[in-house]
Design an enzyme around this catalytic site. Structure first.
Site, mmCIF file in Angstrom:
data_model
loop_
_atom_site.group_PDB
_atom_site.id
_atom_site.type_symbol
_atom_site.label_atom_id
_atom_site.label_comp_id
_atom_site.label_asym_id
_atom_site.label_seq_id
_atom_site.Cartn_x
_atom_site.Cartn_y
_atom_site.Cartn_z
ATOM 1 N N ASP A 175 0.856 -1.185 0.000
ATOM 2 C CA ASP A 175 0.000 0.000 0.000
ATOM 3 C C ASP A 175 0.892 1.234 0.000
ATOM 4 O OD1 ASP A 175 -2.253 1.884 0.943
ATOM 5 O OD2 ASP A 175 -3.239 -0.066 0.956
ATOM 6 N N HIS A 232 -3.178 6.214 3.814
ATOM 7 C CA HIS A 232 -4.018 5.111 3.354
ATOM 8 C C HIS A 232 -3.537 3.775 3.909
ATOM 9 C CE1 HIS A 232 -5.734 2.189 0.428
ATOM 10 N NE2 HIS A 232 -6.740 3.047 0.395
ATOM 11 N N ASN A 320 -13.650 0.851 -6.672
ATOM 12 C CA ASN A 320 -14.716 1.801 -6.371
ATOM 13 C C ASN A 320 -15.295 2.382 -7.653
ATOM 14 O OD1 ASN A 320 -14.107 1.367 -3.674
ATOM 15 N ND2 ASN A 320 -12.765 3.138 -3.538
ATOM 16 N N TYR A 335 -9.157 -10.070 -12.349
ATOM 17 C CA TYR A 335 -8.519 -11.264 -12.909
ATOM 18 C C TYR A 335 -9.267 -12.533 -12.522
ATOM 19 C CZ TYR A 335 -4.472 -8.258 -13.829
ATOM 20 O OH TYR A 335 -3.650 -7.258 -14.271
ATOM 21 N N VAL A 340 -6.655 -15.622 -5.224
ATOM 22 C CA VAL A 340 -6.894 -14.230 -4.843
ATOM 23 C C VAL A 340 -8.339 -14.078 -4.372
ATOM 24 C CG1 VAL A 340 -7.034 -11.862 -5.698
ATOM 25 C CG2 VAL A 340 -5.142 -13.330 -6.406
ATOM 26 N N SER A 388 -11.132 -0.424 -0.208
ATOM 27 C CA SER A 388 -9.856 -0.455 0.514
ATOM 28 C C SER A 388 -10.046 -0.856 1.962
ATOM 29 C CB SER A 388 -9.187 0.926 0.491
ATOM 30 O OG SER A 388 -8.503 1.155 -0.699
#
Length: 648
Positions: A175, A232, A320, A335, A340, A388
């Site tokens: 991040d 963030h 978003n 993907y 994942v 996030s």
């Protein structure tokens, strides 16, 4: 870091592949630099091996690591353009791409006036503090960001504190940087055990003085620069793991997990090339989970390949991009890789905010992502919204699961997260159709989170202590859902009538607060007003949990089959959760084409029913009373794990 490498390995191609050319840097900027290319090969290459001469290139990433993806850096755009032309013509090269931007998938709502110092909260009178509690971990139905929450719409992490806290699990937060000195984070930050701060690469991993992670943007060990640039990642890290702070309402998902800060975003933008390097660093240096709360609008073969090669679970934000027609989730969520876990956002009422991306094809689950309280630089707290904030809730759950089940691989964990959700209507535009929940995840992996705790032996001679159905019968007795046929027998081998199952399910679902009222008029001509089961039959029939044999006949005295009961409990689970069950168990050989096949597979996917020892299901065999007790107890187990009822 960057390692000098003038030679790239030429690989033997196992099968015919078409090399993919991509636009090279513009000739108008041929002297601008540095410029990076992302190269994907058909087989692993080694940056130190003999091969094609590219004297102008340096390999970005770990020294000596073999991979099918390489990041090449050039001082001049003209050299990058020439290299792209040459590499694109090679039969062992799958794709050559320019580097791409990536962006954090979140938006800060408010930085609170609250300051955390030495374990105490200053300015605790902040008017926004009470409304911004960590509802994603513990939702008690209070007002959050102007929305009235619903109790139980959370990830259930606090329900697991006695079983797991994430201790010993390392979560790589890829991040922006992370404020490693924040009072609620500093004791959770990873320490590289093999590195010393001496200006040398002590552990030989290619990174000098990487005591707490790495800043891939600026090629340095310092993972925090400023509040403006690294807010963030600090917020994301606190959702995963941080010290609880009762005065502020702040709690984290996995409070004893360790955070490995890997900086790939400076402020509001990063690069795919740095993300690839960070993914490799995380796995090579002992991370157990990766959280990636960022994305980009365009696909990258190199990023997709790097993620597919990773042998640890990766949790990503869905993006978003909202509900615009034709707008896909951002990459890497789009993907749809099996290792994942992609996460969309919901608010405290269980609705999907307008900003959240959605897709039944590639987004796996939903998690809390609206008005989420977490850590902020300069010892502060803040509330933020976005996918996030949703992703680290799930990364925390994965950390909790890995503490108890470290043997689980990333593909298996991803499937377990999907198959253990709480069905949720707002989550319809996801693969699972549900909210990620820790209790269900742990139970799915083998750590029991039962509806009933330890219970005494039952007083029936036909229910053997330690037998397959003993604990279920004991649970049903404790809850008052069932009783014996005599004072000394349960009637284990006796069948159940269709009328009796209605009463059993009403008793089981009484704690859910979702039972419908008794209709004013009945629909079934063959259920007399004096029948003790009438009201229960009619109220469940009114919401399609039980079904008549015709529009006006119920056949209350007919014996229930295993298939019919499986389909009935599956409908009960969906009614209480107010969402579609998407988890599907196996298709047994003897259920193919059966009218209750869909219900059997749903009940099997929920682990409410199981097959027989021979591998079949025996769908049309009458259901025994002890078997029914086990099925209903497992239904209650699922409802407890989904936060829909309280444990006994």
């Amino acid at each position: 870091m960057r390692a000098s490498a003038g030679r790239l390995a030429a690989c033997v191609v196992a099968s015919a592949l078409v090399a993919v050319a991509v636009p090279a840097p513009s000739a108008a900027h041929e002297d601008a630099g540095p410029v990076r290319l992302l190269v994907t090969y058909a087989a692993p290459v080694d940056g130190d091996a003999e091969g094609l001469e590219l004297a102008a290139a340096s390999v970005v990433g770990d020294v000596g690591q073999a991979s099918t993806v390489q990041v090449l850096e050039f001082d001049r755009a003209r050299d990058a353009r020439d290299a792209a032309r040459g590499l694109s013509g090679r039969p062992d090269v799958v794709a050559v791409e320019p580097d791409q931007p990536l962006y954090p998938d979140g938006k800060v709502e408010r930085v609170l006036d609250t300051v955390v110092r030495s374990g105490e909260v200053e300015a605790s009178g902040d008017p926004h503090l009470d409304a911004a509690s960590s509802w994603g971990i513990r939702n008690e139905g209070h007002l959050v960001g102007g929305i009235r929450g619903h109790a139980g719409i959370d990830v259930g992490a606090e329900e697991l504190r006695s079983r797991t806290t994430g201790r010993g699990i390392v979560v790589a937060v890829i991040d922006t940087g992370v404020d490693v000195h924040h009072p609620l984070l500093r004791d959770r930050i990873w320490r590289n055990p093999a590195e010393s701060k001496d200006g040398r690469d002590t552990d030989g991993n290619g990174y000098v003085d990487d005591l707490h992670g790495w800043d891939f943007v600026n090629h340095r060990p310092n993972v925090f620069a400023s509040a403006d640039l690294d807010a963030h990642g600090t917020h994301v890290a606190g959702i995963v793991s941080g010290a609880a702070h009762p005065d502020s309402g702040f709690v984290s998902a996995a409070p004893d997990a360790t955070i490995m800060p890997l900086k790939v975003i400076e402020g509001s933008e990063g690069r795919v090339s740095d993300a690839i390097s960070a993914i490799r660093y995380a796995e090579a240096n002992g991370a157990d989970v990766i959280n990636a709360s960022w994305g980009g609008p365009d696909p990258s073969t190199a990023l997709r390949t790097a993620l597919a090669e990773t042998r640890i679970p990766v949790v990503v934000a869905a993006g978003n991009l909202g509900t615009s027609p034709g707008s896909p989730p951002s990459y890497p969520a789009a993907y749809g890789l099996p290792n994942v876990i992609s996460v969309a956002a919901i608010d405290a009422a269980g609705a999907m905010p307008s900003f959240s991306s959605r897709s039944r094809d590639v987004i796996d689950v939903v998690a809390p992502g609206h008005h989420v309280l977490s850590t902020w630089p300069s010892s502060r707290l803040a509330v933020a919204s976005g996918t996030s904030s949703a992703a680290p809730h799930v990364a925390g759950l994965v950390a909790l699961a890995l503490q108890r089940h470290p043997e689980q691989g990333p593909v298996e964990l991803s499937a377990a997260v999907r198959n253990s959700v709480r069905p949720l209507g707002a989550a319809d535009p996801t693969r699972s159709g549900g909210l990620a929940r820790g209790p269900g995840l742990l139970d799915h992996l083998g750590t029991e989170v039962p509806a009933c705790g330890s219970l005494p032996s039952v007083p029936f001679v036909d229910v053997t202590p330690g037998g397959a159905h003993h604990d279920a019968v004991a649970c049903m007795l404790e809850l008052g859902v069932t009783q014996g046929t005599t004072s000394t027998t349960y009637g284990s081998e006796r069948g159940l009538t269709r009328a009796q199952i209605a009463t059993m399910l009403v008793g089981a679902l009484a704690g859910s607060e979702r039972l419908p009222p008794v209709p004013a008029t009945g629909r079934f001509d063959d259920v007399a007003a004096t029948n003790v089961h009438r009201d229960n039959i009619e109220r469940l029939a009114s919401v399609d949990i039980v079904r008549g044999s015709t529009a006006t006949r119920y056949e209350p005295d007919r014996t229930v089959t295993r298939a019919e009961f499986a389909a009935t409990v599956a409908r009960a689970a969906e009614w209480v959760a107010q969402g579609e069950v998407r988890a599907e168990g196996p298709t047994f050989d003897d259920t193919a084409g059966h009218p209750d096949l869909d219900g059997i597979r749903k009940a099997s996917g929920l682990r409410i029913v199981t097959g027989r020892s021979a591998g079949g299901f025996d769908p049309d065999v009458p259901l025994r009373r002890d078997q029914a007790a086990s099925m209903v107890t497992r239904l209650l187990d699922r409802l407890v794990q989904q936060g829909l009822i309280d444990a006994a």
